[in-house]
Design an enzyme around this catalytic site. Structure first.
Site: not given
Ligand code: GAR
Length: 181
Positions: A13-14, A79, A97, A129, A131, A133
């Site tokens: 979705s992003n 990953r 995030h 980076d 780390g 997040d």
């Molecule tokens: C999003 O909410 C993103 O913030 C999260 O995974 C989802 C992916 O949704 N990412 C993390 O938690 C990374 N630590 P999407 O595939 O619909 O964009």
């Protein structure tokens, strides 16, 4: 025109929100999951896709597809990005995030907020980076936690904010890059 690659493991979705604003600048999608919705969405948009499944040299294999790219956007890529990819794109790898970092790094950040009894949470776009997040924050948006929220409802509310700020953060970074080049 910038050339951007999106890396994702999930529904995409992003990615879709990025394409909605940045259009043809999104030139490649790379996923580590053969069944990821992001691959299907990319194909529907006619954007080339690559599948690179896990393994010790994953970052090197990903890098081998990114000659001539300006920016990498992680969008639900579950990953860690490592060398040699990190060093090849200094300050050019972004991640979204689902929390107000530095609160709730790692997995299922919206569940961490619920368990914590937080009144608000949100989302963050940041540079990547070495780390988990931890990179410099580019943009954040607050999202309220409402009584009666469950994990699904809260995550959806956070994602609506992600879809708004991620394209905006990418635009900001591209503008900054124009001024240093
Ligand atoms: C999003 O909410 C993103 O913030 C999260 O995974 C989802 C992916 O949704 N990412 C993390 O938690 C990374 N630590 P999407 O595939 O619909 O964009």
């Amino acid at each position: 025109m910038a050339k951007i690659a999106v890396l994702g493991s999930g529904a995409g979705s992003n990615f879709q929100a990025l394409v909605g604003v940045l259009g043809d600048e999104i030139a490649l999608v790379i996923s580590d999951q053969p069944d990821a919705g992001i691959l299907e969405k990319a194909e529907a948009f006619g954007i080339p896709t690559v599948l690179e499944q896990g393994g010790a040299d994953l970052s090197a294999r990903i890098l081998s597809h990114l000659d001539g790219f300006d920016l990498i956007c992680l969008a639900g890529f579950m990953r860690l990005v490592k060398e040699p990819l990190l060093g090849a794109f200094p300050d050019r790898i972004l991640n979204v995030h689902p929390s107000l970092l530095p609160k709730y790094p790692g997995k299922a950040a919206w569940e961490q907020a619920l368990v914590d009894g937080a009144e608000k949470t949100g989302c963050t776009v940041h540079f990547v980076d070495a780390g988990v997040d931890t990179g410099e924050v580019i943009l954040q948006a607050e999202v309220p936690v409402l009584s009666g929220d469950n994990a699904g409802i809260l995550h959806e509310r956070i994602q609506q904010a992600e879809h708004r700020i991620y394209p905006e953060a990418v635009r900001l970074v591209l503008e900054r890059l124009k001024h240093v080049e």
